[in-house]
Design an enzyme around this catalytic site. Sequence first.
Site, PDB file in Angstrom:
ATOM      1  N   SER A 264       0.837  -1.190   0.000  1.00 37.50           N
ATOM      2  CA  SER A 264       0.000   0.000   0.000  1.00 37.50           C
ATOM      3  C   SER A 264       0.883   1.255   0.000  1.00 37.50           C
ATOM      4  O   SER A 264       1.740   1.396  -0.875  1.00 37.50           O
ATOM      5  CB  SER A 264      -0.956  -0.046   1.200  1.00 37.50           C
ATOM      6  OG  SER A 264      -1.933   0.964   1.117  1.00 37.50           O
TER       7      SER A 264
ATOM      8  N   ASP B 229      -8.764  -4.765  -6.119  1.00 32.80           N
ATOM      9  CA  ASP B 229      -8.387  -3.797  -5.090  1.00 32.80           C
ATOM     10  C   ASP B 229      -9.336  -2.603  -5.175  1.00 32.80           C
ATOM     11  O   ASP B 229      -9.362  -1.895  -6.177  1.00 32.80           O
ATOM     12  CB  ASP B 229      -6.943  -3.345  -5.303  1.00 32.80           C
ATOM     13  CG  ASP B 229      -6.403  -2.498  -4.159  1.00 32.80           C
ATOM     14  OD1 ASP B 229      -7.213  -1.892  -3.430  1.00 32.80           O
ATOM     15  OD2 ASP B 229      -5.169  -2.439  -4.002  1.00 32.80           O
TER      16      ASP B 229
ATOM     17  N   HIS C 293      -7.090  -5.700  -1.597  1.00 34.00           N
ATOM     18  CA  HIS C 293      -5.977  -4.789  -1.336  1.00 34.00           C
ATOM     19  C   HIS C 293      -4.901  -5.393  -0.434  1.00 34.00           C
ATOM     20  O   HIS C 293      -3.715  -5.313  -0.736  1.00 34.00           O
ATOM     21  CB  HIS C 293      -6.522  -3.503  -0.706  1.00 34.00           C
ATOM     22  CG  HIS C 293      -5.477  -2.469  -0.423  1.00 34.00           C
ATOM     23  ND1 HIS C 293      -4.714  -1.905  -1.421  1.00 34.00           N
ATOM     24  CD2 HIS C 293      -5.065  -1.897   0.744  1.00 34.00           C
ATOM     25  CE1 HIS C 293      -3.875  -1.021  -0.886  1.00 34.00           C
ATOM     26  NE2 HIS C 293      -4.068  -1.012   0.424  1.00 34.00           N
TER      27      HIS C 293
END
Length: 459
Positions: free
Chosen positions: A265, A357, A392
Site C-alpha cells: 500500500s 483492489d 488490497h
Amino acid sequence: MIGCFSLRRGALRSVYFTTRQVQLSTMSQTIPPILSVLPTRALVDEKFKVLVENLPAGSPVTLHSLHHSEDKDYWEAYAHYISDHRGTVSVAEDLSFGGTYAGIEPMGLLWSMRPVPGSQKGRRLRKTDVHSPMLVNISVYSGHIAEGFREQPPLASALTERWYMAPGVRRIDIREKGVRGTLFIPPGPGPFPGLMDMWGIGGGLIERRSALLASHGYVSLALEYFSPGELKSAELEFKYFEAAFNIVKDHPQVIPDRVGIFGISLGATFTMYLAAESTIIKPWCCVCVNGGHFYPRGETLSAFYKMIMRNSHKVRVDENDHQIWRDVTLPITSDLSRKVDVRKINCPVLLVSGHDDQNIPAVESAEDVAQMMHTAGKDHLLTRLHYPDTGHVIEPPYSPHFRATNFIIESTKAKAILLMGGQTKPHSDAQEDSWRKILAFLQQHLYSTSSPKAKMMIT
C-alpha cells in the site's frame, strides 16, 4: 535459509487431543474418534495435516476451527465431510461438501475463517504480539452442522500453534537516529541479507511480516511511520526512510550490499519513491504489493493526505455503505512532477497487484509503472504478478480474507468501513501463490550470486 519451524523443533511425535469420548449414534462400538493436527507447532506459512480416524465408514462429520484473537474476537471456519471406507477423514485429500469452503482445501480451516455470527462489522484478524503463537482449536462434530458449535460437545479436539517467529529469531527495539521500529534477526552466525519492511496508510508498528521474513533468513526492520506533520519538511521525511534503511545496512549481521525494501500500500509507494529518488541508499531489490506510484516529489506526507482529501468527492459507497477509495487517484496523471519517476529505478522490482483492489487503483498504477520502465529500457528489471478477484491487503498465506475493514480517516478522525475488495477463495489462493513467489524473488536477488544485479556488480 532457515528451516521450517517443525524441523527446528525436532521430529514431533503425533499428539492426539481428545477432549471427550462421545459415542456416535451410528457407532456400534465405544472407541472414540481420534483427531490429529500435524505439525502441532508451525510457522503461519506452513501447511498442516488434519486427520480424523476411528469413525464409522460413511459417517457425516463437521470439522470446525476456532481462534480467539488479541482483539477478543472469535473467528471460525467449518466444513462438512463424509468418512471413507476406513472411517477416516483427511482434510488434505478429501472433499468438503460445504461450509465456509468447499472442495479439497488442505488449509481451508484457516484461510476461510471469519468472525463468528453476531460479531461487530469490519473486523480483521491481526497479530501484534509475535512472541506468542496464534492458537487455533480444531474440533470434529457428529453430522453436518453450521451453527451451535458451543452448544454441543465435540467428538475430539486438537490445539495447534501458528507462529510468526521461528525459534532463535531475535527481536530488537529500534530507537536511534530518530527512527522507530523493530529489527528481527534470524538465528545463526550470519551475516544475512536485509530488508526494510513498510506497511500502509494506517500507520503504527506492524511486526508480523518482518518476524516471518526473519524466520526465512532475512534481517528485517519493521518500520514505524512518523505521524503526518511530525517531521516538518519533505526532506526530513525522506531522510527518515534513508536513515532506517542504513540502520539495516550497517548492522553487523547484515550483508551491506544485499538489502532490499518490502512495501504494501503506502509502503509500496515509498518503496518506489526511495528506489527512484534517493542518492544515499541503493536497494538491491524491491517488493511492492498493491501500491501506487502517485506521490508528488518534494511533498510531505501531510500534503499527500491533503491531496487525497481534495479528491474525496470521488469516493463511492457500495450497497453495504462501505467506502470505495480507488477512484480518488484516478486517472493516473501524466505529469511526472505528480508521481514517482520510476524510470530512475535501477534494481529489480516485483509488483504484486490484486485486480479487485477497491482501495487504490493498483492495476492501473502497475500498468503505468510498466509503461514508464519500458520507455526507459528497463523491462528486465520488472516482474509483475496479477491476481483476479483479489483485494488490497495481500498477506502471507492462510491469513483470513476480509473484504471490508474499519478505518479512521486521518484528516477528520471520522470512522468508516473501507472496502478492500477480493473474494475469499481467489484472494486466499493469491496470498499463497504470491508469498511463494516473493520468497523465490528475494532468494534469487538477495542470496544468489547469479542474480542479474550481482552479475552486473561483479563485471
